[in-house]
Scaffold this motif. Structure first.
Motif, PDB file in Angstrom:
ATOM      1  N   PRO A 179       5.005  36.425  -3.680  1.00  0.00           N
ATOM      2  CA  PRO A 179       3.799  36.470  -4.519  1.00  0.00           C
ATOM      3  C   PRO A 179       2.841  35.326  -4.211  1.00  0.00           C
ATOM      4  N   ALA A 180       1.570  35.571  -4.433  1.00  0.00           N
ATOM      5  CA  ALA A 180       0.546  34.564  -4.143  1.00  0.00           C
ATOM      6  C   ALA A 180       0.807  33.260  -4.886  1.00  0.00           C
ATOM      7  N   GLN A 181       1.425  33.352  -6.046  1.00  0.00           N
ATOM      8  CA  GLN A 181       1.695  32.147  -6.853  1.00  0.00           C
ATOM      9  C   GLN A 181       2.695  31.204  -6.174  1.00  0.00           C
ATOM     10  N   PHE A 182       3.403  31.701  -5.162  1.00  0.00           N
ATOM     11  CA  PHE A 182       4.400  30.883  -4.466  1.00  0.00           C
ATOM     12  C   PHE A 182       4.012  30.587  -3.013  1.00  0.00           C
ATOM     13  N   LYS A 183       2.791  30.952  -2.614  1.00  0.00           N
ATOM     14  CA  LYS A 183       2.409  30.781  -1.216  1.00  0.00           C
ATOM     15  C   LYS A 183       2.497  29.327  -0.763  1.00  0.00           C
ATOM     16  N   GLY A 184       2.313  28.387  -1.704  1.00  0.00           N
ATOM     17  CA  GLY A 184       2.421  26.984  -1.346  1.00  0.00           C
ATOM     18  C   GLY A 184       3.801  26.632  -0.827  1.00  0.00           C
TER      19      GLY A 184
ATOM     20  N   GLY B 179       7.119  30.912 -12.057  1.00  0.00           N
ATOM     21  CA  GLY B 179       8.545  31.144 -11.888  1.00  0.00           C
ATOM     22  C   GLY B 179       9.150  30.221 -10.849  1.00  0.00           C
ATOM     23  N   CYS B 180       9.960  30.778  -9.958  1.00  0.00           N
ATOM     24  CA  CYS B 180      10.644  29.961  -8.947  1.00  0.00           C
ATOM     25  C   CYS B 180      10.615  30.629  -7.578  1.00  0.00           C
TER      26      CYS B 180
ATOM     27  N   PRO C  81      21.541  31.964 -11.690  1.00  0.00           N
ATOM     28  CA  PRO C  81      20.882  31.813 -12.991  1.00  0.00           C
ATOM     29  C   PRO C  81      19.406  32.202 -12.952  1.00  0.00           C
ATOM     30  N   GLU C  82      18.899  32.666 -14.103  1.00  0.00           N
ATOM     31  CA  GLU C  82      17.466  32.959 -14.179  1.00  0.00           C
ATOM     32  C   GLU C  82      16.679  31.652 -14.069  1.00  0.00           C
ATOM     33  N   VAL C  83      15.375  31.740 -13.989  1.00  0.00           N
ATOM     34  CA  VAL C  83      14.524  30.614 -13.598  1.00  0.00           C
ATOM     35  C   VAL C  83      14.759  29.349 -14.423  1.00  0.00           C
ATOM     36  N   SER C  84      14.651  29.432 -15.731  1.00  0.00           N
ATOM     37  CA  SER C  84      14.766  28.216 -16.546  1.00  0.00           C
ATOM     38  C   SER C  84      16.166  27.622 -16.475  1.00  0.00           C
TER      39      SER C  84
ATOM     40  N   ALA D 155       9.759  35.717 -10.947  1.00  0.00           N
ATOM     41  CA  ALA D 155       8.829  35.359 -12.009  1.00  0.00           C
ATOM     42  C   ALA D 155       9.629  35.125 -13.286  1.00  0.00           C
ATOM     43  N   LYS D 156       9.101  34.277 -14.167  1.00  0.00           N
ATOM     44  CA  LYS D 156       9.826  33.950 -15.388  1.00  0.00           C
ATOM     45  C   LYS D 156      10.128  35.175 -16.233  1.00  0.00           C
ATOM     46  N   ASP D 157       9.229  36.150 -16.216  1.00  0.00           N
ATOM     47  CA  ASP D 157       9.426  37.335 -17.048  1.00  0.00           C
ATOM     48  C   ASP D 157      10.091  38.482 -16.294  1.00  0.00           C
ATOM     49  N   ALA D 158      10.552  38.229 -15.073  1.00  0.00           N
ATOM     50  CA  ALA D 158      11.214  39.270 -14.285  1.00  0.00           C
ATOM     51  C   ALA D 158      12.687  39.393 -14.681  1.00  0.00           C
TER      52      ALA D 158
END
Length: 213
Positions: A99-104, A72-73, A13-16, A123-126
């Motif tokens: 992606p840097a947004q997920f480095k954590g 995103g996820c 499934p997509e992110v949401s 990403a949510k828009d991917a």
């Protein structure tokens, strides 16, 4: 059950939708299995600031962690008996391109980042899920992704089969469907699924999961 793996992620499934599915699975497990330490799925809607986390642990050394944020996820998994698990030189490669947004997620100690056999992100828009371009060894399921991800096909019957095998319980498919659809959980629904369920405890579980009562 549709096969989902890093070779074919079209049924993941997509992110949401994935986030809602993991909430549903965690809520079902909370009802079916009152003892938290024996649950397969869990979800924490307040994992961090602006972050939610869904996870699976099967008690045999296999797990996955899905980190959701505004971008995103990020999802990483570990299947201890697959071929990749015996190839530590691939570990760092599996995180390439995150992606840097997920480095954590890559460095989060609770996710045991050193134990990884596959890693995905979206990403949510991917339009699709992504992963590192790593050459996997030959085999039916070399990174364990098909084993761990295929239950996330969004089909309520998949959970019914799982509950029968893992918890040795028959669960009402209509009630499982209702929770997959995120219909508000009632005490009567919970008791129909498991006569031994504790409503007070379930209300606390629902709050942690952010599932509507």
């Amino acid at each position: 059950m549709a096969t989902i793996s890093t070779r074919d992620l079209s049924h993941l499934p997509e992110v949401s939708r994935l986030e809602k599915l993991l909430q549903s699975l965690a809520m079902l497990d909370a009802i079916v299995c009152p003892e938290w330490e024996y649950r397969y799925y869990s979800f924490n809607a307040k994992w961090g600031k602006g972050e939610r986390m869904g996870s699976m642990r099967n008690g045999s050394g296999d797990d996955f962690f899905a980190l959701f944020n505004a971008y995103g996820c990020f999802l990483k998994g570990f299947e201890h008996e697959c071929k990749v698990a015996s190839m530590p030189e691939l570990c760092s490669q599996l995180y390439e391109g995150v992606p840097a947004q997920f480095k954590g997620g890559v460095t989060e100690p609770a996710f045991s980042p050193e134990n990884v056999t596959f890693c995905l992100w979206r990403a949510k828009d991917a339009s699709k899920w992504d992963h590192a371009n790593v050459k996997l060894p030959k085999g039916n399921d070399p990174d364990g992704s098909a084993y761990l991800l295929s239950p996330l096909d969004g089909d309520p019957e998949t959970y019914c089969d799982f509950a029968g095998e893992y918890y040795e319980m028959e669960v009402d498919p209509d009630l499982v469907t209702a929770i997959y659809e995120h219909r508000p959980l009632t005490k009567s629904m919970a008791l129909e699924l498991n006569a031994d369920a504790d409503w007070k405890d379930l209300k606390a579980d629902a709050k942690e999961i952010a599932y509507t009562l």
